[in-house]
Scaffold this motif. Sequence first.
Motif, PDB file in Angstrom:
ATOM      1  N   ASP A 168       0.826  -1.209   0.000  1.00  0.00           N
ATOM      2  CA  ASP A 168       0.000   0.000   0.000  1.00  0.00           C
ATOM      3  C   ASP A 168       0.861   1.260   0.000  1.00  0.00           C
ATOM      4  OD1 ASP A 168      -2.280  -1.572   0.094  1.00  0.00           O
ATOM      5  OD2 ASP A 168      -2.345  -1.585   2.276  1.00  0.00           O
ATOM      6  N   ARG A 169       1.933   1.252   0.767  1.00  0.00           N
ATOM      7  CA  ARG A 169       2.818   2.423   0.830  1.00  0.00           C
ATOM      8  C   ARG A 169       3.508   2.658  -0.516  1.00  0.00           C
ATOM      9  NH1 ARG A 169       3.946   3.602   6.465  1.00  0.00           N
ATOM     10  NH2 ARG A 169       2.945   2.034   7.773  1.00  0.00           N
ATOM     11  N   LEU A 170       3.939   1.570  -1.142  1.00  0.00           N
ATOM     12  CA  LEU A 170       4.570   1.698  -2.450  1.00  0.00           C
ATOM     13  C   LEU A 170       3.588   2.236  -3.480  1.00  0.00           C
ATOM     14  CD1 LEU A 170       6.674  -1.592  -2.588  1.00  0.00           C
ATOM     15  CD2 LEU A 170       7.541   0.722  -2.365  1.00  0.00           C
ATOM     16  N   LEU A 171       2.349   1.750  -3.439  1.00  0.00           N
ATOM     17  CA  LEU A 171       1.346   2.231  -4.390  1.00  0.00           C
ATOM     18  C   LEU A 171       1.013   3.699  -4.145  1.00  0.00           C
ATOM     19  CD1 LEU A 171      -1.149  -0.757  -4.719  1.00  0.00           C
ATOM     20  CD2 LEU A 171       0.276   0.233  -6.502  1.00  0.00           C
ATOM     21  N   GLY A 172       0.969   4.112  -2.886  1.00  0.00           N
ATOM     22  CA  GLY A 172       0.733   5.518  -2.579  1.00  0.00           C
ATOM     23  C   GLY A 172       1.803   6.408  -3.174  1.00  0.00           C
ATOM     24  N   LYS A 180      -3.173  -7.435  -7.474  1.00  0.00           N
ATOM     25  CA  LYS A 180      -4.571  -7.520  -7.026  1.00  0.00           C
ATOM     26  C   LYS A 180      -5.049  -6.183  -6.473  1.00  0.00           C
ATOM     27  CE  LYS A 180      -7.604 -10.234  -4.010  1.00  0.00           C
ATOM     28  NZ  LYS A 180      -7.674 -11.316  -3.001  1.00  0.00           N
ATOM     29  N   ILE A 181      -4.157  -5.481  -5.769  1.00  0.00           N
ATOM     30  CA  ILE A 181      -4.526  -4.189  -5.188  1.00  0.00           C
ATOM     31  C   ILE A 181      -4.754  -3.156  -6.279  1.00  0.00           C
ATOM     32  CG2 ILE A 181      -3.794  -2.360  -3.609  1.00  0.00           C
ATOM     33  CD1 ILE A 181      -1.992  -4.459  -2.228  1.00  0.00           C
ATOM     34  N   ILE A 182      -3.831  -3.081  -7.246  1.00  0.00           N
ATOM     35  CA  ILE A 182      -3.936  -2.053  -8.287  1.00  0.00           C
ATOM     36  C   ILE A 182      -5.118  -2.320  -9.216  1.00  0.00           C
ATOM     37  CG2 ILE A 182      -2.352  -3.189  -9.888  1.00  0.00           C
ATOM     38  CD1 ILE A 182      -2.666   0.587  -9.319  1.00  0.00           C
ATOM     39  N   ILE A 183      -5.472  -3.586  -9.437  1.00  0.00           N
ATOM     40  CA  ILE A 183      -6.663  -3.879 -10.245  1.00  0.00           C
ATOM     41  C   ILE A 183      -7.910  -3.323  -9.552  1.00  0.00           C
ATOM     42  CG2 ILE A 183      -8.193  -5.744 -11.021  1.00  0.00           C
ATOM     43  CD1 ILE A 183      -5.699  -7.377 -11.641  1.00  0.00           C
ATOM     44  N   GLY A 184      -7.970  -3.509  -8.226  1.00  0.00           N
ATOM     45  CA  GLY A 184      -9.090  -2.946  -7.471  1.00  0.00           C
ATOM     46  C   GLY A 184      -9.166  -1.433  -7.593  1.00  0.00           C
ATOM     47  N   MET A 185      -7.999  -0.770  -7.535  1.00  0.00           N
ATOM     48  CA  MET A 185      -7.958   0.691  -7.671  1.00  0.00           C
ATOM     49  C   MET A 185      -8.426   1.126  -9.058  1.00  0.00           C
ATOM     50  SD  MET A 185      -4.285   1.412  -5.786  1.00  0.00           S
ATOM     51  CE  MET A 185      -4.239   3.117  -6.314  1.00  0.00           C
ATOM     52  N   MET A 186      -7.991   0.418 -10.095  1.00  0.00           N
ATOM     53  CA  MET A 186      -8.338   0.801 -11.465  1.00  0.00           C
ATOM     54  C   MET A 186      -9.821   0.606 -11.749  1.00  0.00           C
ATOM     55  SD  MET A 186      -5.005  -0.629 -13.586  1.00  0.00           S
ATOM     56  CE  MET A 186      -5.489   0.096 -15.171  1.00  0.00           C
ATOM     57  N   THR A 187     -10.384  -0.503 -11.286  1.00  0.00           N
ATOM     58  CA  THR A 187     -11.804  -0.763 -11.556  1.00  0.00           C
ATOM     59  C   THR A 187     -12.713   0.156 -10.725  1.00  0.00           C
ATOM     60  OG1 THR A 187     -11.702  -2.581  -9.951  1.00  0.00           O
ATOM     61  CG2 THR A 187     -11.468  -3.141 -12.275  1.00  0.00           C
ATOM     62  N   LYS A 188     -12.311   0.452  -9.483  1.00  0.00           N
ATOM     63  CA  LYS A 188     -13.126   1.329  -8.634  1.00  0.00           C
ATOM     64  C   LYS A 188     -13.152   2.757  -9.158  1.00  0.00           C
ATOM     65  CE  LYS A 188     -12.573  -1.291  -4.339  1.00  0.00           C
ATOM     66  NZ  LYS A 188     -11.897  -1.346  -3.010  1.00  0.00           N
ATOM     67  N   THR A 228      -8.918 -12.550  -8.838  1.00  0.00           N
ATOM     68  CA  THR A 228      -9.848 -11.431  -9.012  1.00  0.00           C
ATOM     69  C   THR A 228     -11.225 -11.853  -9.505  1.00  0.00           C
ATOM     70  OG1 THR A 228      -9.192 -11.032 -11.320  1.00  0.00           O
ATOM     71  CG2 THR A 228      -7.925  -9.898  -9.590  1.00  0.00           C
ATOM     72  N   ARG A 229     -11.355 -13.093  -9.992  1.00  0.00           N
ATOM     73  CA  ARG A 229     -12.604 -13.607 -10.569  1.00  0.00           C
ATOM     74  C   ARG A 229     -13.023 -12.859 -11.825  1.00  0.00           C
ATOM     75  NH1 ARG A 229     -12.255 -18.389  -8.352  1.00  0.00           N
ATOM     76  NH2 ARG A 229     -12.184 -18.307  -6.075  1.00  0.00           N
ATOM     77  N   ILE A 230     -12.105 -12.161 -12.459  1.00  0.00           N
ATOM     78  CA  ILE A 230     -12.393 -11.528 -13.746  1.00  0.00           C
ATOM     79  C   ILE A 230     -12.349 -12.621 -14.814  1.00  0.00           C
ATOM     80  CG2 ILE A 230     -11.586  -9.859 -15.469  1.00  0.00           C
ATOM     81  CD1 ILE A 230     -10.382  -8.257 -13.159  1.00  0.00           C
TER      82      ILE A 230
END
Length: 431
Positions: free
Chosen positions: A78-82, A122-130, A388-390
């Motif tokens: 999370d810190r790296l993505l921030g 998995k985290i960044i996919i959630g950010m992109m779709t949201k 991700t179940r995509i």
Amino acid sequence: MSAEFLVCIGLLFFLAGIGAPIAYAILIASLGYLTISGQGIGIAGKVLMDGLYQSFILLAVPLFIVAANIMNAGTISDRLLGFCVALVGRFRGGLGHVNVVASLIFSGMSGSAVADAAGIGKIIIGMMTKSGHYTRGYAAAMTAASATIGPIIPPSIPMVLYALVSNSSIGYLFLGGIIPGLMMGLVLMAMNTFLSHRRGFALEEPVPLSQLPGRTVNAFPALLMPAILLYGIYGGVTTPTEAAAVAAFYALLLAALFYRALSFHALYGILVESARSSAAVGLVIGGALILNFVVASENIPSLLAARLVGLDIDPLLFLLGVNLLLLLLGCVLDATTIILVIIPLFLPTCRELGIDLVHFGVVAVVNCMIGLITPPYGILLFVLNAVTRIPLSEIIREIWPFLIALLLALMSLVIWPDLVLWLPRQFGYAG
């Protein structure tokens, strides 16, 4: 080829074709060859133990896996993505750029494409779709493509395996992967920019520049890991295997003490999962050692080298032909199998034709990573589908532009060896 070897190859493809795990398929086929040829399966134990005993560098594989799993735990990702969002999130297609930059940074910690995709991906996919600006398929395809950078920029588990079969220097292989890894990141960001303008993706809300220093300080300890690894190896402080141990220990200190994001229960789960992943890789390595003995017994590498040298083939044409073959094999085989079983067949020919083994190794690893996102058997596509179940069909529909971009980068590396060898030469490589 002898009849025994043809039976071995036939059994290998039959077992793989009916869905048997590739490690078991290799082991059963190799043991079948030893039995039919009258050598006895006891020799497999000797080959296996000799191969493992002489391969101290293999210890780096489970250590890098542990380091990657620890870095995926807690708040480190999370810190790296921030930090990445503050750095490049303000441009069109910003979260796509964040995806690539995060993979570039995380690649200096894990050495595994699957770890990158399943963890930070998995985290960044959630950010992109949201955000509502990207389809699920685009987010997953972008993540799969950027995760291929993980094993190119050091540390790299596939390069450790290549060093095992080629006796090349891990240090120079790691150095040779830095510029290609950055190239892969640039072509993916260029493709993301092109698609973002073409499809009219909306701009993200930019993070104020005043927050960038704070986010950089927050992520700085995690950003230090690649520097620690590279200094340890190239500063003469550690061997690559010892550097892997340092990476795992540093990740543990960072997650448990500095960020306080790792409990004893979570650490137990990480160690169990790391043991399972290491065992899976170990089975393939063990099977490959025995199969390589079978191939050597048939004298196939020497015969192949003599046949190709007799044709007076141009080294560039040979490289292009091998890369085409590896790309096709990457559609149906995993990278570990290709590196341990297929690539050793071409090493004698590379030596005869004067092809640098560090250049060949980096190009081959890049090729294998592209295979991880090539349908129908793109392991990263399956990993992202699982976490991700995509639907797989949505991911495959969006993967093609990124696949083309990576193939262009691969072609550049084949044609211009200096893109790989320039940095190793600055550190004393004589190739």
